[in-house]
Design a protein around this motif. Sequence first.
Motif, PDB file in Angstrom:
ATOM      1  N   LEU A  65      -4.879  -6.098  -3.209  1.00 43.10           N
ATOM      2  CA  LEU A  65      -4.063  -6.337  -1.926  1.00 43.10           C
ATOM      3  C   LEU A  65      -4.946  -7.465  -1.045  1.00 43.10           C
ATOM      4  O   LEU A  65      -4.294  -8.352  -0.645  1.00 43.10           O
ATOM      5  CB  LEU A  65      -4.224  -5.078  -0.974  1.00 43.10           C
ATOM      6  CG  LEU A  65      -3.385  -4.122  -1.401  1.00 43.10           C
ATOM      7  CD1 LEU A  65      -3.612  -2.812  -0.383  1.00 43.10           C
ATOM      8  CD2 LEU A  65      -1.655  -4.167  -1.058  1.00 43.10           C
ATOM      9  N   LEU A  98       0.775  -9.992   3.473  1.00 45.56           N
ATOM     10  CA  LEU A  98       1.581  -9.117   2.724  1.00 45.56           C
ATOM     11  C   LEU A  98       2.775  -8.772   3.026  1.00 45.56           C
ATOM     12  O   LEU A  98       2.957  -8.796   3.990  1.00 45.56           O
ATOM     13  CB  LEU A  98       0.586  -7.976   2.491  1.00 45.56           C
ATOM     14  CG  LEU A  98      -0.821  -7.874   2.008  1.00 45.56           C
ATOM     15  CD1 LEU A  98      -1.513  -6.481   2.204  1.00 45.56           C
ATOM     16  CD2 LEU A  98      -0.945  -8.395   0.528  1.00 45.56           C
ATOM     17  N   ALA A 158       0.848  -1.188   0.140  1.00 49.46           N
ATOM     18  CA  ALA A 158       0.096   0.020   0.058  1.00 49.46           C
ATOM     19  C   ALA A 158       0.892   1.173  -0.108  1.00 49.46           C
ATOM     20  O   ALA A 158       0.923   1.653   0.908  1.00 49.46           O
ATOM     21  CB  ALA A 158      -0.978   0.049   1.265  1.00 49.46           C
TER      22      ALA A 158
END
Length: 254
Positions: free
Chosen positions: A206, A218, A192
Motif C-alpha cells: 500500500l 491510493l 485495504a
Amino acid sequence: MFSLQGKTALVVGIANEHSIAYGIAKALKDAGAELVLTYLNAKARPYVEPLAEALGAKLFMPLDVTNADQQDALFAAISDTCGGVDIMVHSIAFCPAEDLHGRVTDCSRDGFLQAMDVSVHSFLRLIKAAEPLMPDGGTYMTVSYYGAEKVVDHYNIMGPVKSALESVTRYTAAELGPKGIRVHALSPGPLATRAASGIDHFDQLLNDAADRAPTHHLATIEDVGACAAFLASDGAKNMTGGVHMIDGGYSILS
C-alpha cells in the motif's frame, strides 16, 4: 452521473463495508439501479445484511459459488422477482493460505485448482446463468489487479489466476458482444480490503503504491464504484473487453 434507472444489478462479493463490491453496489444504487445482493454463508450474513438493508436490496440471498444449488436458486429468484438482470458484478477471489504465501513454483495442484475455480471459473458460471436473463443486453464486470500483467512481490499465484480472469474477460466479451452484452475487468490499485489483507507484506505494498503513483493517492472503493457505474450505463454501450486501471496512474510507470 450516468443513469441506471430501471436496471437490475446483481453484485456478488460483499464481505463488509470496506469491500470493493460494496463500493460498486452503492454507486450502482446511487445511479438508480435496483440491487440483488448475496452473502457467502451464515458467518458472513451479520456483516452483509445491514448493508443490504441500507441499500434497499430487492433480493438478499446466500451464494457460495461452489454450490450449484444456491446459484440455481438465486437466478430462479431473480427471474421470478425482477424478470431479468442488466448488470452482474463478480468481486470474489480465493486461494488457500499455504499456496498464496508460497512460491508459484511450489503451488499445490489442489490449491491451484481451487483458486482458479473460485476466482475465475465462477465468473464464467455466473455469466452463463445470467445470460438468459439479459435478452436486451447488459454488462458483466469482474475485479482484477496489476499483478495479472506484471510480477508484484508477494502476489504469488494470484498473478497467474488474475491473468486467466482477464483473458476470460476478453474472450467472453468477443463471444457475447453480438448479443449486446459487454464484459469488463476493473483493476484498482491495492486497497485495504479483508481479502487483500491475506497477502504478505500488504501494508508495504500500500505504501509503495501511494508513493509511486503519479497522483500519490491510493484507489478507493468509491473510485471503483464510479467507474463501474459508468461502464454499466448506456454511455459505455460501445465499450467492452477492457481491463480498466483505477490506480492513480501506477500502472503507466516502468
